[in-house]
Design a protein around this motif. Structure first.
Motif, mmCIF file in Angstrom:
data_model
loop_
_atom_site.group_PDB
_atom_site.id
_atom_site.type_symbol
_atom_site.label_atom_id
_atom_site.label_comp_id
_atom_site.label_asym_id
_atom_site.label_seq_id
_atom_site.Cartn_x
_atom_site.Cartn_y
_atom_site.Cartn_z
ATOM 1 N N ALA A 96 0.832 -1.206 0.000
ATOM 2 C CA ALA A 96 0.000 0.000 0.000
ATOM 3 C C ALA A 96 0.868 1.258 0.000
ATOM 4 O O ALA A 96 0.563 2.237 -0.693
ATOM 5 C CB ALA A 96 -0.936 -0.004 1.199
ATOM 6 N N LEU A 97 1.962 1.250 0.733
ATOM 7 C CA LEU A 97 2.845 2.417 0.774
ATOM 8 C C LEU A 97 3.527 2.672 -0.566
ATOM 9 O O LEU A 97 3.786 3.817 -0.932
ATOM 10 C CB LEU A 97 3.895 2.248 1.875
ATOM 11 C CG LEU A 97 3.377 2.374 3.305
ATOM 12 C CD1 LEU A 97 4.489 2.045 4.295
ATOM 13 C CD2 LEU A 97 2.835 3.762 3.563
ATOM 14 N N VAL A 98 3.809 1.607 -1.304
ATOM 15 C CA VAL A 98 4.477 1.738 -2.603
ATOM 16 C C VAL A 98 3.602 2.532 -3.576
ATOM 17 O O VAL A 98 4.112 3.220 -4.462
ATOM 18 C CB VAL A 98 4.824 0.340 -3.168
ATOM 19 C CG1 VAL A 98 5.180 0.390 -4.632
ATOM 20 C CG2 VAL A 98 5.970 -0.266 -2.378
ATOM 21 N N LEU A 99 2.294 2.476 -3.397
ATOM 22 C CA LEU A 99 1.398 3.211 -4.287
ATOM 23 C C LEU A 99 1.626 4.723 -4.246
ATOM 24 O O LEU A 99 1.267 5.431 -5.179
ATOM 25 C CB LEU A 99 -0.062 2.913 -3.930
ATOM 26 C CG LEU A 99 -0.524 1.483 -4.154
ATOM 27 C CD1 LEU A 99 -1.931 1.304 -3.615
ATOM 28 C CD2 LEU A 99 -0.448 1.120 -5.624
ATOM 29 N N PHE A 100 2.228 5.203 -3.184
ATOM 30 C CA PHE A 100 2.452 6.636 -3.039
ATOM 31 C C PHE A 100 3.796 7.095 -3.614
ATOM 32 O O PHE A 100 4.083 8.285 -3.595
ATOM 33 C CB PHE A 100 2.356 7.038 -1.566
ATOM 34 C CG PHE A 100 0.973 6.852 -1.013
ATOM 35 C CD1 PHE A 100 -0.004 7.807 -1.229
ATOM 36 C CD2 PHE A 100 0.649 5.716 -0.304
ATOM 37 C CE1 PHE A 100 -1.284 7.634 -0.741
ATOM 38 C CE2 PHE A 100 -0.622 5.527 0.196
ATOM 39 C CZ PHE A 100 -1.603 6.499 -0.027
ATOM 40 N N LEU A 101 4.600 6.173 -4.117
ATOM 41 C CA LEU A 101 5.881 6.554 -4.715
ATOM 42 C C LEU A 101 5.656 7.110 -6.120
ATOM 43 O O LEU A 101 4.746 6.678 -6.826
ATOM 44 C CB LEU A 101 6.819 5.346 -4.782
ATOM 45 C CG LEU A 101 7.306 4.808 -3.449
ATOM 46 C CD1 LEU A 101 8.104 3.534 -3.659
ATOM 47 C CD2 LEU A 101 8.131 5.841 -2.711
ATOM 48 N N PRO A 102 6.476 8.057 -6.546
ATOM 49 C CA PRO A 102 6.291 8.633 -7.885
ATOM 50 C C PRO A 102 6.722 7.663 -8.980
ATOM 51 O O PRO A 102 7.586 6.817 -8.783
ATOM 52 C CB PRO A 102 7.189 9.873 -7.863
ATOM 53 C CG PRO A 102 8.219 9.580 -6.835
ATOM 54 C CD PRO A 102 7.563 8.702 -5.814
ATOM 55 N N ASP A 122 4.191 16.775 -9.539
ATOM 56 C CA ASP A 122 3.184 17.030 -10.563
ATOM 57 C C ASP A 122 2.363 15.781 -10.890
ATOM 58 O O ASP A 122 1.436 15.838 -11.681
ATOM 59 C CB ASP A 122 3.847 17.572 -11.830
ATOM 60 C CG ASP A 122 4.890 16.629 -12.395
ATOM 61 O OD1 ASP A 122 5.414 15.794 -11.623
ATOM 62 O OD2 ASP A 122 5.206 16.734 -13.589
ATOM 63 N N GLN A 123 2.687 14.654 -10.285
ATOM 64 C CA GLN A 123 1.945 13.420 -10.525
ATOM 65 C C GLN A 123 0.800 13.289 -9.532
ATOM 66 O O GLN A 123 0.941 13.610 -8.362
ATOM 67 C CB GLN A 123 2.873 12.203 -10.395
ATOM 68 C CG GLN A 123 3.978 12.169 -11.412
ATOM 69 C CD GLN A 123 4.882 10.957 -11.228
ATOM 70 O OE1 GLN A 123 4.561 10.023 -10.515
ATOM 71 N NE2 GLN A 123 6.022 11.000 -11.880
ATOM 72 N N HIS A 124 -0.323 12.821 -10.040
ATOM 73 C CA HIS A 124 -1.475 12.571 -9.184
ATOM 74 C C HIS A 124 -1.472 11.109 -8.781
ATOM 75 O O HIS A 124 -0.851 10.266 -9.428
ATOM 76 C CB HIS A 124 -2.766 12.908 -9.916
ATOM 77 C CG HIS A 124 -2.834 14.339 -10.341
ATOM 78 N ND1 HIS A 124 -2.990 15.371 -9.450
ATOM 79 C CD2 HIS A 124 -2.743 14.914 -11.565
ATOM 80 C CE1 HIS A 124 -3.012 16.507 -10.098
ATOM 81 N NE2 HIS A 124 -2.850 16.263 -11.390
ATOM 82 N N PHE A 125 -2.214 10.784 -7.722
ATOM 83 C CA PHE A 125 -2.218 9.403 -7.218
ATOM 84 C C PHE A 125 -2.696 8.427 -8.286
ATOM 85 O O PHE A 125 -2.126 7.373 -8.464
ATOM 86 C CB PHE A 125 -3.098 9.304 -5.975
ATOM 87 C CG PHE A 125 -3.091 7.946 -5.351
ATOM 88 C CD1 PHE A 125 -2.013 7.542 -4.589
ATOM 89 C CD2 PHE A 125 -4.137 7.062 -5.534
ATOM 90 C CE1 PHE A 125 -1.979 6.285 -4.012
ATOM 91 C CE2 PHE A 125 -4.112 5.811 -4.964
ATOM 92 C CZ PHE A 125 -3.034 5.421 -4.197
ATOM 93 N N TRP A 126 -3.738 8.748 -9.013
ATOM 94 C CA TRP A 126 -4.297 7.826 -10.001
ATOM 95 C C TRP A 126 -3.795 8.092 -11.412
ATOM 96 O O TRP A 126 -4.319 7.561 -12.370
ATOM 97 C CB TRP A 126 -5.814 7.882 -9.985
ATOM 98 C CG TRP A 126 -6.389 7.359 -8.722
ATOM 99 C CD1 TRP A 126 -7.021 8.083 -7.766
ATOM 100 C CD2 TRP A 126 -6.362 6.015 -8.247
ATOM 101 N NE1 TRP A 126 -7.398 7.265 -6.731
ATOM 102 C CE2 TRP A 126 -7.008 5.998 -6.990
ATOM 103 C CE3 TRP A 126 -5.854 4.828 -8.741
ATOM 104 C CZ2 TRP A 126 -7.158 4.846 -6.242
ATOM 105 C CZ3 TRP A 126 -6.002 3.673 -7.995
ATOM 106 C CH2 TRP A 126 -6.647 3.692 -6.763
ATOM 107 N N SER A 127 -2.781 8.912 -11.572
ATOM 108 C CA SER A 127 -2.278 9.194 -12.922
ATOM 109 C C SER A 127 -1.424 8.035 -13.410
ATOM 110 O O SER A 127 -0.750 7.362 -12.639
ATOM 111 C CB SER A 127 -1.470 10.488 -12.935
ATOM 112 O OG SER A 127 -0.265 10.327 -12.235
#
Length: 147
Positions: A96-102, A122-127
């Motif tokens: 789950a934490l890896v999802l927040f990495l750019p 400039d990246q969004h979570f679901w981009s």
């Protein structure tokens, strides 16, 4: 990490000793691969001035994890499936934490601490940076990254 979580939970649900063994081995393999990917990702993502310190920090966490491993194994005295439950829980939170990495695909990697602080803002979570939507003659087109 997510596959480790799934395999660990599957190991808890199975009754065959052979199936449990296969799930445990596959879980361990995926966990080792996740550790290797984490080291490689850190070496790419961390800015040059702090790269060695960041990779050292990851190694320290690995040493701590290896130090805790016997206690996790000994938790089987409480319940036979407790070690796998611990591993699946930690793997789930790690995934789950890896999802927040750019995302790094097609990006210039940071070389300075300032660039590291700005990287991925400039990246969004679901981009999905690999898939760009463009408009051409009133139609939407999706392009994927070429490797």
């Amino acid at each position: 990490m997510a596959i480790t979580c799934v395999l660990s939970i599957a190991e808890l649900m199975l009754h065959s000793m052979l199936a449990k063994l296969v799930m445990s081995i596959l879980s361990r393999f995926c966990l080792n691969m996740a550790a290797n990917v984490g080291l490689q990702y850190a070496a790419e993502l961390l800015p040059t001035p702090v790269r060695s310190q960041g990779v050292s920090f990851i190694h320290i966490f690995g040493i701590v994890a290896h130090s805790l491993a016997p206690y996790i194994t000994d938790s089987a005295a409480i319940w036979e499936g407790f070690p796998m439950l611990i591993i699946s829980t930690v793997s789930f939170f790690g995934a789950a934490l890896v999802l927040f990495l750019p995302e790094t695909v097609g990006q210039n990697l940071p070389q300075t601490i300032k660039q590291g602080e700005e990287f991925g803002r400039d990246q969004h979570f679901w981009s999905l940076p690999c898939y760009h939507k463009t408009h051409f003659n009133g139609h939407q087109h999706y392009h994927s990254c070429e490797r």
